[in-house]
Design an enzyme around this catalytic site. Sequence first.
Site, short mmCIF file in Angstrom:
data_model
loop_
_atom_site.label_atom_id
_atom_site.label_comp_id
_atom_site.label_asym_id
_atom_site.label_seq_id
_atom_site.Cartn_x
_atom_site.Cartn_y
_atom_site.Cartn_z
N SER A 96 0.86 -1.18 0.00
CA SER A 96 0.00 0.00 0.00
C SER A 96 0.90 1.23 0.00
CB SER A 96 -0.90 0.02 1.24
OG SER A 96 -1.81 -1.05 1.21
N LYS A 171 -7.33 1.80 -2.61
CA LYS A 171 -6.86 1.32 -1.30
C LYS A 171 -6.85 2.46 -0.28
CE LYS A 171 -5.29 -1.21 1.98
NZ LYS A 171 -4.05 -1.98 1.97
#
Length: 292
Positions: A96, A171
């Site tokens: 991420s 995300k």
Amino acid sequence: MSNVAVIGLGIMGLPMAINLVRASHSVTGFNRSRDRIDKLVSEGGIGATSIADAVKDADVVITMVPDSPDVEGVVGGQDGVFANAKQGTLWIDASSIRPDVATRLAADAKAAGLRALDAPVSGGEQGAIDAALSIMVGGEKEDFDAAAEVLNAVGKTIVHVGPSGSGQTVKAANQLIVAVNIEVLAEAIAFLEAYGVDTDAALKVLGGGLAGSKVLDQKGQKMLDRNFDPGFRLALHHKDLGIVTSAAREANVAVPLGAVVAQLFAATVNQGDGGLDHSGLFRQVLKLSGRE
């Protein structure tokens, strides 16, 4: 089946690699700490001595490391993925990171002759163990289609959301929603406890109504038990909220709840709780309420 290299065998990366082994892929793993490599080997994988060693014969390379600089570190340089993977190798970054970094690295990968997907995941450690992750994927559609067999071995909900960087943008939105949900759940439990309510019964009925959520299902009991063994560390969620607030500012989008929760996460991490599960934000609510 594919030869898959997995770089980063942490809380998420190791169970993902193990599930790829169980799906009959040949999986080579590399991690900075040797014990994680040994665990993969014990499950039928192959241990590598370096990133270059891990990726040299790979059809697919998956990176799963904590932050943007970590991804840049494993793909760049003479020992990195870009310099040592075969032409045409599919690089899937499951980390991420910042959307702009993902977009830039995808262009760098293409220049090196690789195909790139940003494919961050959601579902925490249990989702990784159960091969039930949600995976939001940015990149070329044909590369997404080519990655289907590998992604299906580690995830359950797998969606192509747009060009390079789009996966990381989705995300970031995911982390915003989860963070706000964790905070309001923590506040609700502190409120219930203050009134002496049967909290187990309360969460059961709340979970069956409109207040129900996966956050309540997965994190409510951890808060009641004060069990904050990490499935997803506060420090990493703190990092992700930095991505959210920075990207929102660049897009001129107001995220007032996100900004407040980001500050609460920052305070919790600064007080030494960064290694706890993100449900450990409950400790901050208790402190603010004078109830710890």
